[in-house]
Design a protein around this motif. Structure first.
Motif, short mmCIF file in Angstrom:
data_model
loop_
_atom_site.label_atom_id
_atom_site.label_comp_id
_atom_site.label_asym_id
_atom_site.label_seq_id
_atom_site.Cartn_x
_atom_site.Cartn_y
_atom_site.Cartn_z
N ASP A 1 0.85 -1.19 0.00
CA ASP A 1 0.00 0.00 0.00
C ASP A 1 0.89 1.25 0.00
OD1 ASP A 1 -2.14 1.67 0.06
OD2 ASP A 1 -2.48 1.48 2.23
N TYR A 2 1.25 1.69 -1.18
CA TYR A 2 2.11 2.85 -1.35
C TYR A 2 1.53 3.75 -2.43
CZ TYR A 2 5.88 0.84 1.48
OH TYR A 2 6.63 0.35 2.52
N GLU B 1 1.15 5.33 -5.98
CA GLU B 1 1.38 4.60 -7.23
C GLU B 1 1.84 5.53 -8.35
OE1 GLU B 1 -1.29 0.81 -7.69
OE2 GLU B 1 -2.56 2.57 -7.35
N MET C 1 9.29 -1.29 -7.02
CA MET C 1 9.20 -0.31 -5.95
C MET C 1 10.37 0.65 -6.06
SD MET C 1 7.17 0.03 -3.40
CE MET C 1 7.12 1.11 -2.00
N GLY D 1 9.70 5.01 -2.15
CA GLY D 1 8.44 4.50 -1.63
C GLY D 1 7.27 4.65 -2.56
N ILE D 2 7.51 4.50 -3.86
CA ILE D 2 6.43 4.59 -4.85
C ILE D 2 6.33 3.27 -5.59
CG2 ILE D 2 5.64 5.78 -6.94
CD1 ILE D 2 7.11 8.27 -5.84
#
Length: 195
Positions: free
Chosen positions: A20-21, A23, A98, A102-103
């Protein structure tokens, strides 16, 4: 080129990361030239806050108004290199990756006209360049970077084309493409033989 990509990627199951980061969507543009297809990359502006001066695929973070991540990739590609969405035929997604910021990035392979002019947006992109896919058929890496992610070490090639270095996330996406389309057999989990 379109038919080859569609055929090879039809049976490909891209890896999805259950994370869950924020996007992003990126385009992996391949020119529609069956004799000498090329892949398009950008060199990001040195004025940017992240990934400055790095080779990247066109693309970026998803906006709330984007109906899909493929639409994100197409919108960002238009903004960055002036290629309108109607000139891109999206074929299929590749495995998610990733970024170190953190995307969660989803790449999309797209076929583009070989002769469409590409104009870098100077606010974001320093230059746009093309590399013949034939250059990557042999694993001509300049070096291998050991990158850690989720308790694994990945051995990621760095390729040099003229003054550009293709490494990091862009190289991971490139390897996924070459393995899926050309059975290149480049293993990111094992260090290359002889170093």
């Amino acid at each position: 080129m379109r038919d080859l990509l569609a055929e090879r990627l039809a049976g490909y199951a891209p890896r999805q990361l259950a994370l869950d980061y924020p996007e992003a969507g990126i385009l992996v543009p391949v020119t529609d030239d069956h004799r000498n297809p090329e892949m398009v990359f950008t060199l990001r502006s040195s004025n940017l806050s992240t990934h400055r001066g790095q080779v990247a695929y066109p693309g970026g973070k998803r906006d709330p108004g984007d109906p899909s991540l493929a639409a994100t990739a197409l919108r960002e590609t238009h903004e960055e290199i002036g290629l309108p969405p109607e000139h891109v035929e999206v074929i299929a997604p590749l495995s998610q990756v990733m970024s170190r910021y953190g995307i969660l990035v989803t790449p999309y392979v797209g076929v583009i006209p070989v002769d469409h002019p590409l104009e870098p947006n100077p606010d974001e992109i320093e230059s746009v360049f093309r590399v013949p896919l034939s250059f990557f058929h042999e694993d001509r890496r300049e070096r291998t970077d050991a990158l850690n992610f989720l308790n694994h070490t990945f051995y990621v090639p760095c390729y040099r084309w003229e003054r550009y270095q293709i490494w990091g996330l862009s190289a991971v996406v490139l390897v996924d493409f070459m393995n899926a389309v050309y059975d290149a057999g480049i293993d990111l989990l094992e260090p290359p033989r002889g170093g």
